[in-house]
Design an enzyme around this catalytic site. Sequence first.
Site, PDB file in Angstrom:
ATOM      1  N   THR A 146     -39.460 -18.307  20.432  1.00  0.00           N
ATOM      2  CA  THR A 146     -40.688 -17.533  20.750  1.00  0.00           C
ATOM      3  C   THR A 146     -41.150 -17.047  19.712  1.00  0.00           C
ATOM      4  O   THR A 146     -41.930 -17.387  18.586  1.00  0.00           O
ATOM      5  CB  THR A 146     -40.566 -16.572  22.273  1.00  0.00           C
ATOM      6  OG1 THR A 146     -39.536 -15.873  22.092  1.00  0.00           O
ATOM      7  CG2 THR A 146     -40.469 -17.618  23.328  1.00  0.00           C
ATOM      8  N   LYS A 172     -31.799 -17.926  20.868  1.00  0.00           N
ATOM      9  CA  LYS A 172     -33.071 -17.184  20.458  1.00  0.00           C
ATOM     10  C   LYS A 172     -33.103 -15.941  20.925  1.00  0.00           C
ATOM     11  O   LYS A 172     -32.439 -15.594  21.793  1.00  0.00           O
ATOM     12  CB  LYS A 172     -34.186 -18.059  20.939  1.00  0.00           C
ATOM     13  CG  LYS A 172     -34.225 -18.076  22.684  1.00  0.00           C
ATOM     14  CD  LYS A 172     -34.915 -17.133  23.033  1.00  0.00           C
ATOM     15  CE  LYS A 172     -36.375 -16.786  22.416  1.00  0.00           C
ATOM     16  NZ  LYS A 172     -37.126 -15.453  22.932  1.00  0.00           N
ATOM     17  N   THR A 183     -27.414 -12.720  26.249  1.00  0.00           N
ATOM     18  CA  THR A 183     -28.320 -12.515  25.419  1.00  0.00           C
ATOM     19  C   THR A 183     -29.679 -13.293  25.967  1.00  0.00           C
ATOM     20  O   THR A 183     -29.634 -13.902  27.128  1.00  0.00           O
ATOM     21  CB  THR A 183     -27.988 -12.913  24.074  1.00  0.00           C
ATOM     22  OG1 THR A 183     -29.161 -12.587  23.155  1.00  0.00           O
ATOM     23  CG2 THR A 183     -27.934 -14.328  23.835  1.00  0.00           C
ATOM     24  N   GLU A 267     -38.267  -7.883  16.507  1.00  0.00           N
ATOM     25  CA  GLU A 267     -39.577  -8.053  16.317  1.00  0.00           C
ATOM     26  C   GLU A 267     -40.197  -7.057  15.260  1.00  0.00           C
ATOM     27  O   GLU A 267     -40.154  -5.615  15.419  1.00  0.00           O
ATOM     28  CB  GLU A 267     -40.531  -8.057  17.439  1.00  0.00           C
ATOM     29  CG  GLU A 267     -40.049  -9.451  18.326  1.00  0.00           C
ATOM     30  CD  GLU A 267     -40.766  -9.283  19.726  1.00  0.00           C
ATOM     31  OE1 GLU A 267     -40.759 -10.308  20.236  1.00  0.00           O
ATOM     32  OE2 GLU A 267     -40.824  -8.280  20.163  1.00  0.00           O
ATOM     33  N   ASN A 390     -46.149  -7.544  20.152  1.00  0.00           N
ATOM     34  CA  ASN A 390     -45.835  -7.338  21.769  1.00  0.00           C
ATOM     35  C   ASN A 390     -47.459  -7.180  22.532  1.00  0.00           C
ATOM     36  O   ASN A 390     -47.495  -7.473  23.528  1.00  0.00           O
ATOM     37  CB  ASN A 390     -44.830  -6.365  22.141  1.00  0.00           C
ATOM     38  CG  ASN A 390     -43.615  -6.965  22.106  1.00  0.00           C
ATOM     39  OD1 ASN A 390     -43.015  -7.610  22.716  1.00  0.00           O
ATOM     40  ND2 ASN A 390     -42.872  -6.568  20.933  1.00  0.00           N
ATOM     41  N   SER A 395     -51.535 -13.729  23.890  1.00  0.00           N
ATOM     42  CA  SER A 395     -52.815 -14.333  23.291  1.00  0.00           C
ATOM     43  C   SER A 395     -52.206 -15.654  22.574  1.00  0.00           C
ATOM     44  O   SER A 395     -51.290 -15.674  22.243  1.00  0.00           O
ATOM     45  CB  SER A 395     -53.442 -13.393  22.569  1.00  0.00           C
ATOM     46  OG  SER A 395     -52.775 -12.731  21.430  1.00  0.00           O
TER      47      SER A 395
END
Length: 395
Positions: A146, A172, A183, A267, A390, A395
């Site tokens: 993702t 992932k 995870t 991230e 985040n 979007s």
Amino acid sequence: MTDDLPKGFRAGTAAAGFKTTGRDDLGLIVSDRPAVAAGLFTQNAFKAAPVLVCQELLRRGGPVLAVLANSGQANACTGDEGIVNCRATQLLAAQAAGLAPNDILPISTGVIGAQLRMNLWRAAIPALVQSLGRRDAEGFTRAFMTTDAFPKFASRDIGLSGGGARLTVMAKGAGMICPNMATMLCVALTDAATEREPWQAMFRRAVAFTFNRVSVDGDTSTNDTILGLANGASGVAVQSPADLALLEEALTGILGQVAHMLVMDGEGAGRVIHITARGAADETDAERVARSVGHSQLVKTAIYGGDANWGRIVTAVGYSGARFDPDRVSMALCGVERFCHGQPVNDDQEARLAELLRGKDVTVEIDLCAGSGEYTLQASDLGHEYVSLNADYRS
């Protein structure tokens, strides 16, 4: 192209358009023979439909033949309709691949709360099955990424008493990472032959020392899943306690390698914080301290900014709930002692620490001087990109 997968496993992917057009977001791994399966799952009370379906299939204890993975749609918090749709995806893949629906373990990731777009599944399944055997570990991993910046996979060969076998792990995860039993999503494959009970037991122990000791943001997903399939296609069986130990050592090592990738790819993360809490009254208290420091937004942002603000670390230790005498606590940052027996030290090391904090790996060592408990945790730092990713996730 499939030489990094263990023998007897084929991978395929397809672009269904679940969220982004033009990229693979649907993957299928099929074993050429029945495989022994193990699994660990999220402890979040809101379990996604694929988690519930996987748990039910594994409770039956029979062999499985496939894993069906998708990104872009989590199928979590979707009620009875979500379960019905999950089973429908199994049926679609099974009919196209010549399997039974219960041969297939489903895993999903994406936005929570939206129902599966079944028209897209129906359209993509033929291409998915046609691609079987044409994708490698990297290709399959990319199909369920993702916000990941890079695919996380690794393989290693294992020398057992009867010969060589292969172990491959694909995972992932970049955000919503604070695993509790597993995870985000992870599939481990081996062509060694083993029994279900020891396979499940070694997974539980290996995960406890790897995936359950990493944190990006303190969030435990609704979809956390780790699956392990052992199909015996190498012709090499785990025959002795020594073989079991070798397999578990390899499994723990490779899961640790991939777990480290998750934290590296947090991230917007720039650094991995390696936190060791020792000298605690027991391991539980040591874990409380390590997680308190690793989850602290103030600690994480200080590390991101290269600020040697050790006071934030000590403060997080103080509210962890662990038992200790504050006047006996010591702490070192990047190997430089900053706090000793409740007193600040080495205040002339700011320039040296500023240089050390530019590295990709930052160590935090805490000694409570209260016992023999010890615990380690890997956490990411926290920067601007985490908020940006985040804030715009849907979007």
